[in-house]
Write a protein that holds these residues in place. Structure first.
Motif, PDB file in Angstrom:
ATOM      1  N   LEU A 105      51.410  53.006  22.500  1.00 20.21           N
ATOM      2  CA  LEU A 105      52.293  51.882  22.799  1.00 20.21           C
ATOM      3  C   LEU A 105      53.340  51.759  21.708  1.00 20.21           C
ATOM      4  O   LEU A 105      53.040  51.933  20.515  1.00 20.21           O
ATOM      5  N   ILE A 106      54.572  51.454  22.102  1.00 18.87           N
ATOM      6  CA  ILE A 106      55.627  51.138  21.146  1.00 18.87           C
ATOM      7  C   ILE A 106      56.050  49.700  21.379  1.00 18.87           C
ATOM      8  O   ILE A 106      56.384  49.315  22.507  1.00 18.87           O
ATOM      9  N   LEU A 107      56.031  48.887  20.322  1.00 19.26           N
ATOM     10  CA  LEU A 107      56.441  47.492  20.405  1.00 19.26           C
ATOM     11  C   LEU A 107      57.712  47.308  19.597  1.00 19.26           C
ATOM     12  O   LEU A 107      57.729  47.537  18.382  1.00 19.26           O
ATOM     13  N   LEU A 108      58.777  46.911  20.264  1.00 20.57           N
ATOM     14  CA  LEU A 108      60.053  46.653  19.604  1.00 20.57           C
ATOM     15  C   LEU A 108      60.187  45.169  19.300  1.00 20.57           C
ATOM     16  O   LEU A 108      60.078  44.329  20.202  1.00 20.57           O
ATOM     17  N   CYS A 109      60.423  44.847  18.046  1.00 27.41           N
ATOM     18  CA  CYS A 109      60.587  43.454  17.623  1.00 27.41           C
ATOM     19  C   CYS A 109      62.075  43.136  17.473  1.00 27.41           C
ATOM     20  O   CYS A 109      62.762  43.710  16.616  1.00 27.41           O
ATOM     21  N   GLY A 110      62.551  42.227  18.302  1.00 26.46           N
ATOM     22  CA  GLY A 110      63.911  41.751  18.135  1.00 26.46           C
ATOM     23  C   GLY A 110      64.001  40.751  16.993  1.00 26.46           C
ATOM     24  O   GLY A 110      62.983  40.273  16.478  1.00 26.46           O
ATOM     25  N   HIS A 111      65.199  40.438  16.596  1.00 27.46           N
ATOM     26  CA  HIS A 111      65.407  39.424  15.554  1.00 27.46           C
ATOM     27  C   HIS A 111      66.812  38.855  15.718  1.00 27.46           C
ATOM     28  O   HIS A 111      67.602  39.347  16.520  1.00 27.46           O
ATOM     29  N   TYR A 112      67.099  37.810  14.967  1.00 29.18           N
ATOM     30  CA  TYR A 112      68.398  37.136  15.053  1.00 29.18           C
ATOM     31  C   TYR A 112      68.601  36.608  16.480  1.00 29.18           C
ATOM     32  O   TYR A 112      67.731  35.930  17.013  1.00 29.18           O
ATOM     33  N   GLU A 113      69.719  36.943  17.133  1.00 31.45           N
ATOM     34  CA  GLU A 113      69.965  36.448  18.491  1.00 31.45           C
ATOM     35  C   GLU A 113      69.447  37.406  19.564  1.00 31.45           C
ATOM     36  O   GLU A 113      69.642  37.165  20.751  1.00 31.45           O
ATOM     37  N   GLY A 114      68.804  38.484  19.134  1.00 32.21           N
ATOM     38  CA  GLY A 114      68.256  39.416  20.108  1.00 32.21           C
ATOM     39  C   GLY A 114      68.744  40.834  19.905  1.00 32.21           C
ATOM     40  O   GLY A 114      69.261  41.196  18.840  1.00 32.21           O
ATOM     41  N   VAL A 115      68.576  41.637  20.963  1.00 27.80           N
ATOM     42  CA  VAL A 115      68.852  43.073  20.921  1.00 27.80           C
ATOM     43  C   VAL A 115      69.941  43.413  21.931  1.00 27.80           C
ATOM     44  O   VAL A 115      69.975  42.851  23.028  1.00 27.80           O
ATOM     45  N   ASP A 116      70.831  44.317  21.570  1.00 27.14           N
ATOM     46  CA  ASP A 116      71.847  44.816  22.491  1.00 27.14           C
ATOM     47  C   ASP A 116      71.158  45.274  23.785  1.00 27.14           C
ATOM     48  O   ASP A 116      70.215  46.060  23.754  1.00 27.14           O
ATOM     49  N   GLN A 117      71.634  44.792  24.917  1.00 22.04           N
ATOM     50  CA  GLN A 117      70.981  45.061  26.202  1.00 22.04           C
ATOM     51  C   GLN A 117      70.873  46.553  26.495  1.00 22.04           C
ATOM     52  O   GLN A 117      69.936  47.000  27.174  1.00 22.04           O
ATOM     53  N   ARG A 118      71.796  47.342  25.990  1.00 23.88           N
ATOM     54  CA  ARG A 118      71.753  48.781  26.253  1.00 23.88           C
ATOM     55  C   ARG A 118      70.510  49.435  25.653  1.00 23.88           C
ATOM     56  O   ARG A 118      69.952  50.375  26.228  1.00 23.88           O
ATOM     57  N   ALA A 119      70.077  48.933  24.502  1.00 20.48           N
ATOM     58  CA  ALA A 119      68.848  49.468  23.901  1.00 20.48           C
ATOM     59  C   ALA A 119      67.645  49.174  24.789  1.00 20.48           C
ATOM     60  O   ALA A 119      66.740  49.999  24.932  1.00 20.48           O
ATOM     61  N   ILE A 120      67.647  47.990  25.406  1.00 22.48           N
ATOM     62  CA  ILE A 120      66.557  47.617  26.311  1.00 22.48           C
ATOM     63  C   ILE A 120      66.600  48.464  27.575  1.00 22.48           C
ATOM     64  O   ILE A 120      65.590  49.023  28.014  1.00 22.48           O
TER      65      ILE A 120
END
Length: 224
Positions: A105-120
């Motif tokens: 499993l890979i868990l990506l932790c966002g921060h600040y206002e979030g993550v650029d949608q393209r990465a998602i």
């Protein structure tokens, strides 16, 4: 099982190497890898966030460091990739059981206002939330998911300890007691001291049912 956490703040994950989960990691029953996204930034200052297009408050995590980190830890795209997000599906015990089928499993932790949608869109398989509230980042939610899943990896916790847990088949777990038999004038229920295991099992089932109906009737098909 292997769990890889992608974060800008790897030092926050020290608790995962303590207690039961830490012993499982030391024994090789579980592999928890914490990766610093900042190490994959290609700009001079290792910057991983920038102002949002269209304006607005705060900063957004850039796609390049995230994409490069994911490609480094999962080049053949064999892992199941999860973005910890308040917009995701709610994490439940059943969800935890479902994630156990994945070896990595890979868990990506966002921060600040979030993550650029393209990465998602490009790199994630799903989004998961631990509840209807917003935190400063995805680190604490990722730790919750790691801890919950790790408990069910073979050999981490004995089968007996997992048998009658809250959110199991009977709903909420029954009350637990230990020594002393009387504390501050409050005694342990006599049935637990009786040695009659049939009566003890009956009492525990009744208490589980009572607590579930009082506190979480939705688990029995009612309204919360």
């Amino acid at each position: 099982m292997k769990i890889t956490v992608l974060t800008l703040f790897p030092e926050m994950f020290a608790p995962l190497y303590e207690s039961i989960i830490g012993r499982a990691v030391d024994a090789g029953k579980l592999n928890i890898e914490v990766v610093n996204i900042r190490d994959f930034a290609e700009n001079k200052h290792k910057k991983c966030d920038d102002y949002p297009f269209g304006g607005g408050a705060g900063m957004v995590m850039m796609p390049q460091p995230i994409g490069s980190a994911i490609n480094a830890v999962d080049p053949e795209r064999k892992a199941h990739r999860i973005y910890m997000s308040p917009k995701g599906a709610t994490f439940t015990q059943d969800k935890a059981f479902g994630l156990l089928k994945h070896e990595h499993l890979i868990l990506l932790c966002g921060h600040y206002e979030g993550v650029d949608q393209r990465a998602i869109d490009l790199y994630m398989d799903e989004e998961i939330s631990i509840g209807d509230y917003v935190l400063t980042g995805g680190e604490l939610p990722a730790m919750v998911v790691c801890d919950c899943i790790a408990r069910y990896v073979d050999g981490v916790i004995s089968d007996g300890s997992l048998a009658d847990e809250t959110f199991g088949e009977n709903g909420l777990e029954y009350p637990q007691y230990t020594r002393p038999a009387v504390y501050e004038g409050v005694a342990v229920p006599e049935v637990l001291l009786s040695g009659n295991h049939a009566n003890i099992d009956k009492w525990r089932k009744e208490q589980s049912e009572k607590l579930t109906l009082e506190r979480r009737p939705d688990l029995k098909g009612g309204k919360r």
